[in-house]
Enzyme design. Structure first.
Site, PDB file in Angstrom:
ATOM      1  CB  SER A 151     -36.252 -35.498  20.406  1.00  0.00           C
ATOM      2  OG  SER A 151     -35.586 -36.203  19.292  1.00  0.00           O
ATOM      3  CG  ASP A 189     -34.115 -30.301  14.993  1.00  0.00           C
ATOM      4  OD1 ASP A 189     -33.250 -30.945  14.896  1.00  0.00           O
ATOM      5  OD2 ASP A 189     -35.107 -30.528  15.885  1.00  0.00           O
ATOM      6  CG  HIS A 192     -32.904 -32.113  18.205  1.00  0.00           C
ATOM      7  ND1 HIS A 192     -34.156 -32.115  17.681  1.00  0.00           N
ATOM      8  CD2 HIS A 192     -32.637 -33.043  19.362  1.00  0.00           C
ATOM      9  CE1 HIS A 192     -34.668 -33.266  18.251  1.00  0.00           C
ATOM     10  NE2 HIS A 192     -33.743 -33.853  19.118  1.00  0.00           N
TER      11      HIS A 192
END
Length: 264
Positions: A116, A203, A235
């Site tokens: 991320s 995601d 995610h």
């Protein structure tokens, strides 16, 4: 036993603004090849709690450097707010400073892994310092904030991290600000680090197109990279089979590109 020889120490990293930050250096020997892990968020943090993955890396002959760059949680409001409007700059500088501190303790060849916002930093770092990093793994990375703002479930994040107030009406100025803070704004042609991408096809936080587009750009430039795509994963990529597969291929990737690893 797997964990008995593992040691950890908290490195205190000073900064010019007197805020400072910390990094956690986990190792069986400080001279082992080091995997640098900047956390996501960016407003989250790493701790000294037991981590199976960190134990695995140490058992395989790596050390691990967990960087709580300025903006991490747990260090007060001044630190937290210092990163707003400076992502891709201040956090990159902090990670590099932490690496230098680990190297001053004898740390070996350097790899980097992040997910991320940590993936965002991973890709910034290998473009900023291509000579430093021997291998990289990017897990659902943010690569282009301007391209993410209309398709993520947290569009306000895209504004806040670059120092803007959220508004539903996009402007060219806002898009330019988002783009210039993003990894895609750097010169991808100078990247020399082999990169492994892990992408969750479901995601909603960081759309798969973020990592996929960066992967295809590197492939078009003839760079060494691999892609693992998990269509049902979101995610975290935390399904049992997917997480196990990720761990094996990450270890393989670092073992391939970082010398003198994998205990026999």
């Amino acid at each position: 036993p797997l964990v008995s020889p593992i040691k950890w120490e908290v490195l205190q990293c000073p900064t010019d603004d007197k805020v400072g930050f910390e990094a956690i250096f986990v190792h069986t020997t400080p001279t082992a090849p080091v995997i640098v892990i900047p956390h996501g968020g960016p407003h989250s943090g790493a701790s000294t709690a037991f981590s199976l993955m960190n134990a695995l890396y140490c058992a395989l002959g790596f050390s691990v450097l967990l960087v709580n760059y300025r903006g991490s949680t747990g260090y007060g409001l001044r630190s937290l707010e210092s990163l707003i409007g400076k992502v891709g700059q201040q956090d990159v500088a902090d990670v590099l400073a932490a690496v230098q501190m680990a190297q001053s303790r004898g740390a070996g060849p350097v790899g980097v892994f992040g997910g991320s916002h940590g993936g965002f930093l991973t890709l910034h770092l290998i473009a900023h310092s291509p000579e430093l990093f021997f291998a990289a793994v990017a897990h659902n990375p943010v690569t282009n904030i301007a391209g993410m703002v209309t398709s993520t479930d947290i569009p306000d994040w895209c504004y806040n991290v670059v120092g803007l107030d959220y508004t539903p009406s996009l402007t060219p100025t806002a898009l330019h600000r988002m783009f210039e803070h993003s990894p895609v704004a750097r010169d991808l042609a100078q990247i020399a680090t082999p990169v492994l991408f892990k992408i969750g096809g479901s995601d909603l936080r960081v759309p798969p197109s973020q990592g996929l587009s960066y992967y295809h750009a590197l492939k078009a430039l003839g760079k060494e990279c691999e892609l693992f795509y998990f269509p049902e994963e979101s995610h975290p990529i935390s399904g049992v089979a997917a997480e196990a597969d990720s761990a094996v291929h990450m270890a393989r990737w670092f073992a391939k590109h970082l010398p003198k690893v994998l205990r026999r």
